[in-house]
Design a protein around this motif. Sequence first.
Motif, PDB file in Angstrom:
ATOM      1  N   ASP A  49       0.651  -1.111  -0.214  1.00 33.05           N
ATOM      2  CA  ASP A  49       0.140   0.193  -0.046  1.00 33.05           C
ATOM      3  C   ASP A  49       0.820   1.203  -0.215  1.00 33.05           C
ATOM      4  O   ASP A  49       0.389   2.485  -0.442  1.00 33.05           O
ATOM      5  CB  ASP A  49      -0.910   0.102   1.178  1.00 33.05           C
ATOM      6  N   GLU A  50       2.098   1.214   0.535  1.00 32.40           N
ATOM      7  CA  GLU A  50       2.975   2.368   0.226  1.00 32.40           C
ATOM      8  C   GLU A  50       3.589   2.390  -0.622  1.00 32.40           C
ATOM      9  O   GLU A  50       4.778   3.447  -0.908  1.00 32.40           O
ATOM     10  CB  GLU A  50       3.957   2.014   1.771  1.00 32.40           C
ATOM     11  N   ASN A  51       3.471   1.910  -1.880  1.00 34.00           N
ATOM     12  CA  ASN A  51       4.260   1.669  -3.208  1.00 34.00           C
ATOM     13  C   ASN A  51       5.860   1.415  -3.009  1.00 34.00           C
ATOM     14  O   ASN A  51       6.424   2.015  -3.456  1.00 34.00           O
ATOM     15  CB  ASN A  51       4.036   3.185  -3.774  1.00 34.00           C
ATOM     16  N   SER A  52       5.872   0.383  -2.038  1.00 38.22           N
ATOM     17  CA  SER A  52       7.218   0.057  -1.749  1.00 38.22           C
ATOM     18  C   SER A  52       7.233  -1.493  -2.086  1.00 38.22           C
ATOM     19  O   SER A  52       6.382  -2.074  -2.101  1.00 38.22           O
ATOM     20  CB  SER A  52       7.985   0.148  -0.430  1.00 38.22           C
ATOM     21  N   GLU A  53       8.476  -1.801  -2.754  1.00 39.63           N
ATOM     22  CA  GLU A  53       8.492  -3.389  -3.020  1.00 39.63           C
ATOM     23  C   GLU A  53       8.932  -4.161  -1.864  1.00 39.63           C
ATOM     24  O   GLU A  53       9.732  -3.873  -1.040  1.00 39.63           O
ATOM     25  CB  GLU A  53       9.678  -3.762  -4.319  1.00 39.63           C
ATOM     26  N   SER A  54       8.526  -5.336  -1.987  1.00 36.34           N
ATOM     27  CA  SER A  54       8.833  -6.430  -0.793  1.00 36.34           C
ATOM     28  C   SER A  54       8.863  -7.983  -1.538  1.00 36.34           C
ATOM     29  O   SER A  54       8.256  -8.090  -2.450  1.00 36.34           O
ATOM     30  CB  SER A  54       7.897  -6.603   0.412  1.00 36.34           C
TER      31      SER A  54
END
Length: 203
Positions: A49-54
């Motif tokens: 949701d925070e536009n970060s990859e995981s």
Amino acid sequence: MSKIFEFENQLLLRVPPTVAEKLNAALSTEQTEEAPPTLELTPFFALDDENSESLRFKFKFGDFSSFGTLVDLPTITESAKSLDFINFFKSNDVTQMVYVHPNGETALDKCKDWRTVAKKAISKTEPRIMHYLARDGVTPPTKCVRKRYYRKRPNVSKPLTREVEKEMITIKSELCKHRESTIERMEAQGDGSMARPRARRKL
């Protein structure tokens, strides 16, 4: 990639208790005519949701399928191998673990009580990558080790420490004087219940 690296490539896998029982039974039983259920672990990148990859995983074992998250362990786990169960040699250092979500959740932060497993850490530089830092280690003594290691120590001044030490010495000396006076008074009254302790002989 060399074959040695393929053999020594190891990981830690944490699955729900019901799946762990079936997995241990499949690994401990001898080879039979029935083939054991296959284990599939497929990595992939996803945006949150925070536009970060995981980095996440698709996990499947038998009838159970779910998603997993890569978490960083607070300690280094050393693995060892042996050919005769007498002499052991170190084979690898493991610093990460794949946590399989118990109820098929797509992300770790959607699991129940996920903060007891790990906490989020987003890199400040681009590309923004989401990391999960495990709260506990693998063994029971390393529970909440990250919090205990980075805890704030009380800031006590040295003069206050010396003052408390002097007070403790004064209290101890007063107690010794009171005990001596009580023993002398009881001896004067002829009561031997509180006689002076005999000195120990030196060996």
